[in-house]
Design a protein around this motif. Structure first.
Motif, PDB file in Angstrom:
ATOM      1  N   ARG A 141      10.880  14.343  -5.552  1.00 32.74           N
ATOM      2  CA  ARG A 141      11.035  12.900  -5.802  1.00 32.74           C
ATOM      3  C   ARG A 141      12.000  12.286  -4.787  1.00 32.74           C
ATOM      4  NH1 ARG A 141       9.956  14.354 -11.401  1.00 32.74           N
ATOM      5  NH2 ARG A 141      12.077  15.127 -11.631  1.00 32.74           N
ATOM      6  N   GLY A 142      13.066  13.012  -4.454  1.00 33.36           N
ATOM      7  CA  GLY A 142      14.008  12.524  -3.452  1.00 33.36           C
ATOM      8  C   GLY A 142      13.368  12.373  -2.086  1.00 33.36           C
ATOM      9  N   VAL A 143      12.570  13.356  -1.701  1.00 36.50           N
ATOM     10  CA  VAL A 143      11.873  13.305  -0.407  1.00 36.50           C
ATOM     11  C   VAL A 143      10.891  12.138  -0.387  1.00 36.50           C
ATOM     12  CG1 VAL A 143      10.205  14.532   1.056  1.00 36.50           C
ATOM     13  CG2 VAL A 143      12.171  15.753   0.105  1.00 36.50           C
ATOM     14  N   VAL A 144      10.116  11.994  -1.456  1.00 35.59           N
ATOM     15  CA  VAL A 144       9.127  10.919  -1.539  1.00 35.59           C
ATOM     16  C   VAL A 144       9.798   9.553  -1.437  1.00 35.59           C
ATOM     17  CG1 VAL A 144       7.519   9.776  -3.145  1.00 35.59           C
ATOM     18  CG2 VAL A 144       7.374  12.238  -2.764  1.00 35.59           C
ATOM     19  N   ILE A 184      11.059   9.244   2.757  1.00 34.10           N
ATOM     20  CA  ILE A 184      10.223   9.443   3.945  1.00 34.10           C
ATOM     21  C   ILE A 184       9.031   8.499   3.889  1.00 34.10           C
ATOM     22  CG2 ILE A 184       8.766  11.119   5.156  1.00 34.10           C
ATOM     23  CD1 ILE A 184      10.602  13.304   4.210  1.00 34.10           C
ATOM     24  N   PRO A 185       8.670   7.872   5.023  1.00 32.18           N
ATOM     25  CA  PRO A 185       7.481   7.007   5.029  1.00 32.18           C
ATOM     26  C   PRO A 185       6.242   7.775   4.553  1.00 32.18           C
ATOM     27  CG  PRO A 185       8.685   6.793   7.092  1.00 32.18           C
ATOM     28  CD  PRO A 185       9.312   7.933   6.333  1.00 32.18           C
ATOM     29  N   VAL A 186       5.393   7.102   3.785  1.00 29.35           N
ATOM     30  CA  VAL A 186       4.219   7.757   3.207  1.00 29.35           C
ATOM     31  C   VAL A 186       3.331   8.354   4.294  1.00 29.35           C
ATOM     32  CG1 VAL A 186       2.092   7.366   1.899  1.00 29.35           C
ATOM     33  CG2 VAL A 186       4.249   6.428   1.078  1.00 29.35           C
ATOM     34  N   SER A 187       3.149   7.651   5.406  1.00 28.07           N
ATOM     35  CA  SER A 187       2.300   8.192   6.477  1.00 28.07           C
ATOM     36  C   SER A 187       2.868   9.519   6.980  1.00 28.07           C
ATOM     37  CB  SER A 187       2.161   7.192   7.616  1.00 28.07           C
ATOM     38  OG  SER A 187       3.430   6.844   8.124  1.00 28.07           O
ATOM     39  N   LEU A 209       0.834  -1.194   0.000  1.00 27.48           N
ATOM     40  CA  LEU A 209       0.000   0.000   0.000  1.00 27.48           C
ATOM     41  C   LEU A 209       0.873   1.250   0.000  1.00 27.48           C
ATOM     42  CD1 LEU A 209      -2.710   1.404   0.140  1.00 27.48           C
ATOM     43  CD2 LEU A 209      -2.708   1.045   2.615  1.00 27.48           C
ATOM     44  N   ASP A 210       1.896   1.238   0.832  1.00 26.71           N
ATOM     45  CA  ASP A 210       2.840   2.342   0.904  1.00 26.71           C
ATOM     46  C   ASP A 210       3.466   2.595  -0.473  1.00 26.71           C
ATOM     47  OD1 ASP A 210       4.188   4.066   3.033  1.00 26.71           O
ATOM     48  OD2 ASP A 210       5.928   3.220   1.985  1.00 26.71           O
ATOM     49  N   GLU A 211       3.874   1.534  -1.148  1.00 28.70           N
ATOM     50  CA  GLU A 211       4.505   1.668  -2.464  1.00 28.70           C
ATOM     51  C   GLU A 211       3.523   2.155  -3.530  1.00 28.70           C
ATOM     52  OE1 GLU A 211       7.727   1.707  -3.311  1.00 28.70           O
ATOM     53  OE2 GLU A 211       7.983   1.570  -1.143  1.00 28.70           O
TER      54      GLU A 211
END
Length: 110
Positions: A89-92, A95-98, A59-61
């Motif tokens: 894009r680097g931050v995404v 960092i965890p999606v939540s 789900l995260d991916e």
């Protein structure tokens, strides 16, 4: 979600998040609201993943790949500069999606 030519960083960020969540929801055959609620807390995420037969990581991916796709769209539409898009894009990717969703929630108007 069709690109709307947003004005200002706040509207661009909103459109990126909505597009990413729409893409993940579409992949899973659920509503965007269901995805948003899944990230409300750890228990919600686990329950959502279990109910839909996917792992939390999958789900995260899905959301992460949606964010990257939406950033690419924003760059192509010239709503983001290449430098800003690369930075996002680097931050995404790191960092965890939540945590990303929590951070974006803090932006006024989102």
């Amino acid at each position: 979600r069709e690109w709307r030519n947003p004005e200002g960083l706040e509207e661009v960020a909103e459109q990126i998040v909505l597009s990413a969540l729409d893409g993940a929801a579409c992949e899973l055959g659920v509503s965007r609201e269901d995805i948003v609620l899944a990230f409300a807390d750890r228990d919600s995420l686990k329950r959502f993943a279990r109910e839909h037969g996917i792992s939390e990581r999958e789900l995260d991916e899905l959301v992460r790949s949606g964010l990257v796709r939406a950033i690419d769209e924003a760059e192509r539409a010239e709503a983001l500069s290449a430098t800003t898009a690369d930075l996002l894009r680097g931050v995404v990717g790191r960092i965890p999606v939540s945590a990303l969703l929590d951070l974006l929630e803090q932006l006024p108007g989102l």
